[in-house]
Every structure is written in C-alpha cells, then in structure tokens.
Design an enzyme around this catalytic site. Structure first.
Site, PDB file in Angstrom:
ATOM      1  N   LYS A  69      -2.952  -3.324  16.856  1.00  0.00           N
ATOM      2  CA  LYS A  69      -3.544  -2.201  16.114  1.00  0.00           C
ATOM      3  C   LYS A  69      -4.497  -1.404  17.007  1.00  0.00           C
ATOM      4  O   LYS A  69      -4.619  -0.184  16.872  1.00  0.00           O
ATOM      5  CB  LYS A  69      -4.280  -2.720  14.868  1.00  0.00           C
ATOM      6  CG  LYS A  69      -3.326  -3.126  13.745  1.00  0.00           C
ATOM      7  CD  LYS A  69      -2.693  -1.894  13.115  1.00  0.00           C
ATOM      8  CE  LYS A  69      -1.642  -2.225  12.080  1.00  0.00           C
ATOM      9  NZ  LYS A  69      -0.916  -1.039  11.600  1.00  0.00           N
TER      10      LYS A  69
ATOM     11  N   ASN B 154      12.283  -0.721   6.535  1.00  0.00           N
ATOM     12  CA  ASN B 154      13.433  -1.613   6.801  1.00  0.00           C
ATOM     13  C   ASN B 154      13.441  -2.820   5.863  1.00  0.00           C
ATOM     14  O   ASN B 154      14.202  -3.756   6.048  1.00  0.00           O
ATOM     15  CB  ASN B 154      13.446  -2.067   8.270  1.00  0.00           C
ATOM     16  CG  ASN B 154      12.286  -2.987   8.607  1.00  0.00           C
ATOM     17  OD1 ASN B 154      11.395  -3.207   7.780  1.00  0.00           O
ATOM     18  ND2 ASN B 154      12.288  -3.531   9.797  1.00  0.00           N
TER      19      ASN B 154
ATOM     20  N   GLY C 229       8.402  -4.885   3.000  1.00  0.00           N
ATOM     21  CA  GLY C 229       8.477  -4.087   1.761  1.00  0.00           C
ATOM     22  C   GLY C 229       9.656  -4.488   0.894  1.00  0.00           C
ATOM     23  O   GLY C 229      10.524  -5.261   1.316  1.00  0.00           O
TER      24      GLY C 229
ATOM     25  N   ILE D 108       0.850  -1.205   0.000  1.00  0.00           N
ATOM     26  CA  ILE D 108       0.000   0.000   0.000  1.00  0.00           C
ATOM     27  C   ILE D 108       0.884   1.252   0.000  1.00  0.00           C
ATOM     28  O   ILE D 108       0.648   2.198  -0.747  1.00  0.00           O
ATOM     29  CB  ILE D 108      -0.967   0.015   1.207  1.00  0.00           C
ATOM     30  CG1 ILE D 108      -1.892  -1.206   1.156  1.00  0.00           C
ATOM     31  CG2 ILE D 108      -1.798   1.305   1.219  1.00  0.00           C
ATOM     32  CD1 ILE D 108      -2.833  -1.348   2.339  1.00  0.00           C
TER      33      ILE D 108
ATOM     34  N   ALA E 141      -2.359   3.923   9.796  1.00  0.00           N
ATOM     35  CA  ALA E 141      -3.026   2.821   9.097  1.00  0.00           C
ATOM     36  C   ALA E 141      -3.380   1.735  10.107  1.00  0.00           C
ATOM     37  O   ALA E 141      -2.515   1.194  10.782  1.00  0.00           O
ATOM     38  CB  ALA E 141      -2.115   2.257   8.020  1.00  0.00           C
TER      39      ALA E 141
ATOM     40  N   TYR F 261      -2.389  -9.328  16.549  1.00  0.00           N
ATOM     41  CA  TYR F 261      -2.307  -8.274  15.543  1.00  0.00           C
ATOM     42  C   TYR F 261      -3.443  -7.268  15.760  1.00  0.00           C
ATOM     43  O   TYR F 261      -3.247  -6.046  15.727  1.00  0.00           O
ATOM     44  CB  TYR F 261      -2.393  -8.884  14.140  1.00  0.00           C
ATOM     45  CG  TYR F 261      -2.373  -7.866  13.027  1.00  0.00           C
ATOM     46  CD1 TYR F 261      -1.189  -7.223  12.682  1.00  0.00           C
ATOM     47  CD2 TYR F 261      -3.529  -7.550  12.331  1.00  0.00           C
ATOM     48  CE1 TYR F 261      -1.169  -6.277  11.657  1.00  0.00           C
ATOM     49  CE2 TYR F 261      -3.521  -6.616  11.312  1.00  0.00           C
ATOM     50  CZ  TYR F 261      -2.336  -5.985  10.976  1.00  0.00           C
ATOM     51  OH  TYR F 261      -2.324  -5.051   9.968  1.00  0.00           O
TER      52      TYR F 261
END
Ligand code: UDP
Length: 326
Positions: A153, A32, A36, A12, A117, A149
């Site tokens: 968040k 890092n 990605g 994203i 996000a 997770y």
C-alpha cells in the site's frame, strides 16, 4: 458522470456503488470476484447505467478500455485482510502493487480524476496516538508476512503522490477498520464479521491475547462518504487522508457489545495470536486516526456510532441464509 469502481463487488466497493448509482451516475465495476462477490452487485445488473466486467486489474487491455471512458476512478481493488495476506503473499503483492501501478499509469494517460484506497496498516506497529497522515511508519522484518501488505500500500501511495506531482488529480484515503453490511462472513478482514458470525451461531467469541488491543471501527457509510469527498473536494488532490472514526474500542469491549446486541449465549475465549496467524505474527496494539486533516480539507467526520452501525450490520447478517464460512 462515468465512474469506474475497481473492486466494486467487494465490501466497501459495492456499498460505494449503491450510493453512486443512487446519485444517477453511470457506473462500471471491474472485479475478478476473488474477494468480492457477484451477489453484492447483482441488484444493479438490470440497470442500463450499470456495467460489470469480471476481470483482473492485472489485465491492462481491459483496464485501458475502461479507464479511457471514465471521468472518475475509485480504485478499491486489492487483496485485503491479514489472513489472505499471510496465506498468499505473492498474490497479494502482485495485485496490490502492479494492479495499482496499472490503474495510475492509465489514469495519467487519459487524465482521469482518481482516488486510491489505502489502509491504516500503512502505520504498521507505530505506537503514536493518534496517527497523523505524516507520521512515521513502523514496520517489522520482511520475514513477517503481515507487513508486506503495508509496504504494498505504501508503494501504491508513492506512485499516487508521484503522479500527483506530475499534475494528476489523485487523492489517497487510508481506511480505519471499516465494517457494515456485506462484510465477508468468513471474517478474513474483520474481527466484527467474525464475532457476529460466532455470536449468531452460539460459538465462542475468539478474543486474541488479552483483548486490550484497540481499533477505531468505522461504519461503511462513513467510509464511503469520506472517499467520495476525496474526489469532489478540489483541494483534496495530491493529499493523503485518514478516513475513520476516532472512537477507540478494545476488542474485549467489542466482543461484549456484540454479545449484548445479538442476545447470544456464546462465551468469550482468549486465544494466543499464534494460534490464528502462526508463530511470527506481529500485532498493532492501538490504532487511532488523527482526523484533523480530513475534517479541515474534506469537512469529513464519522457520524455513525458503533452501536448504531453494529445494529445495521447485524440486520444484514441475520438476513443472510446459512452463515456459511466457506
Ligand atoms: N481479533 C481477535 N479475534 C479474532 C480476530 C481478530 O481478537 O478472531 C483482533 C485482532 O487481533 C486485532 C483486531 O481484532 O487486534 C482487529 O483485527 P482485524 O482482523 O479486524 O483487523 P486489523 O485491524 O488487525 O487489520
């Protein structure tokens, strides 16, 4: 504007960077490269308006230097995807909680407009349809890895809302199953990436359980537009938004659609969840966003149909060499 994108080499993040670069902004990416990939942003490396910092958001020194110079922060750096979360719970929790805490603390210190996000995982296994931003969260035991997770968040959101209460202009976006070009082909975070890869290779499409579980797949172009609106619309500060399409698709329908669009001879096989995620995995059967608030405050609506979005995604997958899972 000088914009910092954490996680800007991710799926994203890098799509967001493309749109921001096209808008003539000065962009810095910190990533890092754990999830990605440098290849997602390498086409910008020549530009004077683009800066890449290969570091972790856990490195406060680097982060402070970058945030001090930023007008806006898009905070997307995180460990994402149920499989990573189950495999590396400690890394996930530390990155997703401490990393966001670092970003927000510094955003507050230098008073930088920020968007955080978050994820539809927040709602856990809630059976509410649709899921509105203020709905209850329904989670399983702490011994079930997946929910860490969701909780990480949630802590991020609590931090953001607490800083918002102190006046920081920060918004939260909860993404619903984003997909599109640059999805990780290993399929860690996305059934679409997995099915497309399987279909193109002629391997069976692995539908878990009966395939009647549903998701609202959202094309990344729409996800990004919603994210940018959460920054540019002033009233968005201090608020949480679902960012997703409200078209509900079963996983079996998705598998059939991908077979049709790829013209693949692959078959569909049903597998128990345990085979993929281990014995104590819990599934979310339906996940549909309530889009009233994002429509009213942001003027946001997902516009790309699943067929159209899948075609664009396929184009990208076909353009890649090797379709390597490693
Ligand atoms: N899924 C599947 N086969 C796979 C991978 C995923 O049937 O090989 C299903 C999974 O059980 C879930 C849905 O696809 O119901 C979406 O999974 P994904 O990992 O994309 O994201 P989630 O929404 O669960 O975070």
């Amino acid at each position: 504007m000088r914009i910092l994108v954490t996680g800007g080499a991710g799926f994203i993040g890098s799509n967001l960077v493309d749109v921001l670069m096209a808008g003539g902004h000065e962009i810095t990416v910190i990533d890092n490269l754990s999830v990605g990939k440098a290849s997602n942003v390498e086409h910008h490396l020549e530009s004077e308006c683009f800066h890449f910092v290969n570091d972790s958001i856990l490195n406060v020194g680097t982060l402070e230097r970058l945030i001090r110079q930023a007008d806006v922060i898009y905070h997307l750096a995180a460990v994402v995807g149920p499989k990573y979360v189950v495999e590396d719970p400690l890394g996930t929790i530390i990155t997703n909680v401490r990393g966001t805490e670092n970003v927000l603390e510094l955003a507050f210190k230098y008073w930088v407009r920020t968007v955080i996000a978050s994820s539809s995982e927040i709602y856990g296994k809630s059976t509410a349809v649709p899921l509105s931003e203020d709905d209850d969260r329904v989670l399983g035991s702490t011994t079930v890895g997946r929910w860490s997770y969701s909780d990480a968040k949630a802590i991020d959101e609590y931090f953001a809302l607490a800083y918002a209460k102190k006046g920081l202009p920060v918004s939260i976006v909860r993404y619903f199953n984003a997909y599109g070009p640059r999805l990780d082909p290993r399929g860690y975070g996305s059934v679409i990436a997995k099915f497309v890869t399987q279909a193109l290779r002629g391997d069976p499409l692995t539908v878990y359980d009966d395939g009647q579980q549903t998701r609202c797949f959202t094309y990344v172009g729409d996800t990004i537009r919603g994210t940018m609106l959460a920054v540019t619309v002033k009233e968005a500060a201090g608020q949480v938004f679902n960012i997703g399409s409200n078209r509900e698709t079963t996983i079996l329908e998705l598998a059939r659609l991908i077979l049709q669009l790829t013209d693949s001879a692959s078959e569909i096989v049903h597998m128990p969840y345990e085979t993929a995620y281990g014995p104590s995995f819990e599934e979310t059967r339906r996940r549909v966003p309530d889009v009233v608030r994002s429509r009213r405050v942001l003027g946001f609506e997902a516009e790309t149909s699943l067929e159209e979005g899948l075609k664009k995604t396929l184009e990208w997958f076909r353009g890649r060499e090797g379709l390597d899972w490693s």
